[in-house]
Every structure is written in structure tokens, then in C-alpha cells.
Design a protein around this motif. Sequence first.
Motif, short mmCIF file in Angstrom:
data_model
loop_
_atom_site.label_atom_id
_atom_site.label_comp_id
_atom_site.label_asym_id
_atom_site.label_seq_id
_atom_site.Cartn_x
_atom_site.Cartn_y
_atom_site.Cartn_z
N VAL A 190 1.00 -1.10 0.09
CA VAL A 190 -0.11 -0.09 0.00
C VAL A 190 0.89 1.24 -0.12
O VAL A 190 1.85 1.45 1.02
CB VAL A 190 -0.93 -0.01 1.36
CG1 VAL A 190 -1.65 1.32 1.28
CG2 VAL A 190 -1.98 -1.13 1.26
N ASN A 191 0.92 1.88 -1.05
CA ASN A 191 1.69 3.22 -1.22
C ASN A 191 3.24 2.94 -1.15
O ASN A 191 4.06 3.59 -0.54
CB ASN A 191 1.22 4.27 -0.29
CG ASN A 191 0.18 4.82 0.01
OD1 ASN A 191 -0.62 4.77 -1.42
ND2 ASN A 191 -0.65 4.79 0.95
N GLY A 192 3.53 1.53 -1.70
CA GLY A 192 4.68 1.18 -1.78
C GLY A 192 5.39 0.63 -0.65
O GLY A 192 6.24 0.09 -0.53
N ASN A 193 4.44 0.34 0.42
CA ASN A 193 4.86 -0.23 1.60
C ASN A 193 4.25 -1.66 2.09
O ASN A 193 2.96 -1.57 1.69
CB ASN A 193 4.62 0.61 3.17
CG ASN A 193 5.43 1.82 3.00
OD1 ASN A 193 6.71 2.05 2.61
ND2 ASN A 193 4.95 2.91 2.90
N VAL A 194 4.83 -2.73 2.27
CA VAL A 194 4.29 -4.02 2.55
C VAL A 194 3.16 -3.90 3.74
O VAL A 194 3.41 -3.35 4.69
CB VAL A 194 5.27 -5.09 2.87
CG1 VAL A 194 4.41 -6.18 3.21
CG2 VAL A 194 6.06 -5.43 1.49
N VAL A 195 1.92 -4.37 3.51
CA VAL A 195 1.16 -4.29 4.53
C VAL A 195 0.40 -5.70 4.61
O VAL A 195 -0.06 -6.42 3.73
CB VAL A 195 -0.17 -3.46 4.26
CG1 VAL A 195 -1.01 -3.40 5.50
CG2 VAL A 195 0.46 -2.13 4.24
N ASN A 196 0.73 -6.42 5.65
CA ASN A 196 0.13 -7.69 5.72
C ASN A 196 -0.88 -8.00 6.71
O ASN A 196 -1.31 -9.16 7.41
CB ASN A 196 1.43 -8.72 6.24
CG ASN A 196 1.96 -8.58 7.65
OD1 ASN A 196 1.56 -7.18 8.33
ND2 ASN A 196 2.54 -9.32 8.42
N ILE A 197 -1.71 -6.82 6.99
CA ILE A 197 -3.06 -6.81 7.95
C ILE A 197 -4.16 -6.65 6.93
O ILE A 197 -4.66 -5.78 6.26
CB ILE A 197 -2.94 -5.88 8.71
CG1 ILE A 197 -1.59 -5.70 9.42
CG2 ILE A 197 -4.32 -5.73 9.67
CD1 ILE A 197 -1.40 -4.67 10.32
N PRO A 198 -4.90 -7.98 6.87
CA PRO A 198 -6.13 -7.77 5.90
C PRO A 198 -7.16 -6.98 6.03
O PRO A 198 -8.01 -6.53 5.37
CB PRO A 198 -6.56 -9.39 6.10
CG PRO A 198 -5.59 -10.25 6.51
CD PRO A 198 -4.91 -9.32 7.47
N SER A 199 -7.38 -6.74 7.70
CA SER A 199 -8.44 -5.89 7.85
C SER A 199 -8.05 -4.26 7.86
O SER A 199 -8.93 -3.44 8.07
CB SER A 199 -8.72 -6.06 9.38
OG SER A 199 -7.59 -5.87 10.15
N TYR A 200 -6.68 -3.98 7.36
CA TYR A 200 -6.28 -2.59 7.04
C TYR A 200 -7.25 -1.75 6.34
O TYR A 200 -7.52 -2.25 5.41
CB TYR A 200 -5.04 -2.60 6.56
CG TYR A 200 -4.28 -1.21 6.22
CD1 TYR A 200 -3.52 -0.40 7.03
CD2 TYR A 200 -4.41 -0.83 5.05
CE1 TYR A 200 -3.11 0.58 6.70
CE2 TYR A 200 -4.05 0.63 4.66
CZ TYR A 200 -3.22 1.29 5.61
OH TYR A 200 -2.62 2.47 5.32
N GLN A 201 -7.67 -0.68 6.73
CA GLN A 201 -8.60 0.13 5.99
C GLN A 201 -7.90 1.16 5.03
O GLN A 201 -6.95 2.12 5.45
CB GLN A 201 -9.19 1.21 7.23
CG GLN A 201 -10.28 0.45 8.10
CD GLN A 201 -11.71 0.01 7.05
OE1 GLN A 201 -12.23 0.98 6.50
NE2 GLN A 201 -11.87 -1.04 7.02
N VAL A 202 -8.05 0.94 3.97
CA VAL A 202 -7.54 1.72 2.78
C VAL A 202 -8.34 3.09 2.58
O VAL A 202 -9.48 2.96 2.61
CB VAL A 202 -7.86 0.78 1.59
CG1 VAL A 202 -7.27 1.66 0.23
CG2 VAL A 202 -7.00 -0.59 1.35
N LYS A 203 -7.48 3.99 2.47
CA LYS A 203 -8.02 5.31 2.51
C LYS A 203 -8.12 5.92 1.19
O LYS A 203 -7.27 5.81 0.34
CB LYS A 203 -7.24 6.21 3.30
CG LYS A 203 -7.30 5.86 4.80
CD LYS A 203 -6.36 6.62 5.57
CE LYS A 203 -6.23 6.09 7.02
NZ LYS A 203 -5.62 5.03 7.20
N PRO A 204 -8.90 6.93 0.81
CA PRO A 204 -8.88 7.40 -0.61
C PRO A 204 -7.72 8.16 -1.00
O PRO A 204 -7.07 8.83 -0.20
CB PRO A 204 -10.05 8.68 -0.35
CG PRO A 204 -11.11 8.29 0.60
CD PRO A 204 -10.03 7.34 1.71
N GLY A 205 -7.21 7.59 -2.04
CA GLY A 205 -5.87 8.21 -2.66
C GLY A 205 -4.90 7.33 -2.45
O GLY A 205 -3.70 7.18 -3.04
N ASP A 206 -5.02 6.18 -1.59
CA ASP A 206 -3.86 5.05 -1.41
C ASP A 206 -3.80 4.26 -2.36
O ASP A 206 -5.00 4.10 -3.53
CB ASP A 206 -4.41 3.98 -0.30
CG ASP A 206 -4.24 4.70 0.82
OD1 ASP A 206 -3.59 5.72 1.30
OD2 ASP A 206 -4.73 4.09 2.19
#
Length: 202
Positions: free
Chosen positions: A121-137
Motif C-alpha cells: 500500500v503506497n509502496g509499503n508492505v502491509v500484511n493486515i487484511p483488515s487494514y482500512q484503505v483510504k481514498p488516494g491510497d
Amino acid sequence: MARYIGPKSRISRRFGEPIFGPDKVLSKRNFPPGQQGNNRRRKQSEYGAQLAEKQKAKYTYGVLERQFRNMFDAAAKADGITGEVLLQNLESRLDNVVYRLGIAPTRAAARQLVGHKHIVVNGNVVNIPSYQVKPGDVVGVREKAKSLEVIEAALAGFNHSKYPWLEWDENSKSGKFLHKPDRADIPENIKEQLIVELYSKQ
């Protein structure tokens, strides 16, 4: 990471819908599971209908009870119509965005890709399925995972114009989350008002 691992076709038959994606069993046995499932004509109570709708939403998005309740409480405190905000927040989960972008064939597969650190997400690894993606991400596939067979197969022929709140970039194998979806654009057959009514009694 807790998730539902029981028989999926049984759940789909209970609701009469392909909750976890295309299901051959559902086309052959389109009646509820259990003995004489296709002969039952018992009228469903108001509470039963509300509970069933909540269960359907939980199974559809792969969220367990406590997490779902927390999401409802957050939606109730936010501005806007509670039921719609709840669905928008469910749609904003990282695993769901990965699924909507066509990177994975199902939400369960998307959850696995996220958990195995194949998604950025935005070039950074995110391994949390419930992470809330924000507008613009910008959500994309990690460079070394772009050749994974499961991802290539999922993306092959996928219609990226299906969801107007997402913008796909084929070259970078990534998608931009433009805004939270309008209720009319969310294709899931969920009567969110029944879920609101259920929790309002508790």
C-alpha cells in the motif's frame, strides 16, 4: 489470523447465494442443507431475517463476530447512514480491495496474499487484511510477487472497469482507491438496514 474454515458450500446453500464465489454445488443443490432441506416451508421470524442478514455479511466479507461488531459500532458513531457506512468500511478492507482489483479470485485468496506479504500500500508492505484503505491510497502487488501464477491467473481477462471507485494501472499492477463506494455501486446482495435493526435491539 482467525477466519471461517468450515464447509463453504453449506453456507452458500443456507443463503441460496454464492457467498464465497462461484459454487458448482449451489447449482445442483439450491436448497438449504440438512435433512429434507428442500421441503421446509417454515416462515422466518423478523429476528431470524435480521440475524441471517448479519451472518451473510460476515461470511461474505470474511469477518468474525467481535470484529464485525466493532465495525458496526464505529459505523454507528460516524457521520452518515449507519448501514451504508458499515458496508463502505467493509469494502475498504485491504483484503476486499485486493479482491475487487482482480488480484485474487476470492476474498479468502486475497486475505492469504496480504498475510504472505505479497501486497503493498503506497509502496509499503502491509500484511493486515483488515487494514482500512483510504481514498488516494495505491494498492499493488509486491515486485517479486508479480509473476505468481495465482495472481496472473486472476488478472487474466479481469474487467477492471467494474468498480468506479477503483482505478487500475496495468503497467504497475496496482490500483488507486479513489473514494469509498456509493451504496448503489456495491454489488453485494445485503440488506444492511436489517443488520442495523438487529444491533439496535441489543
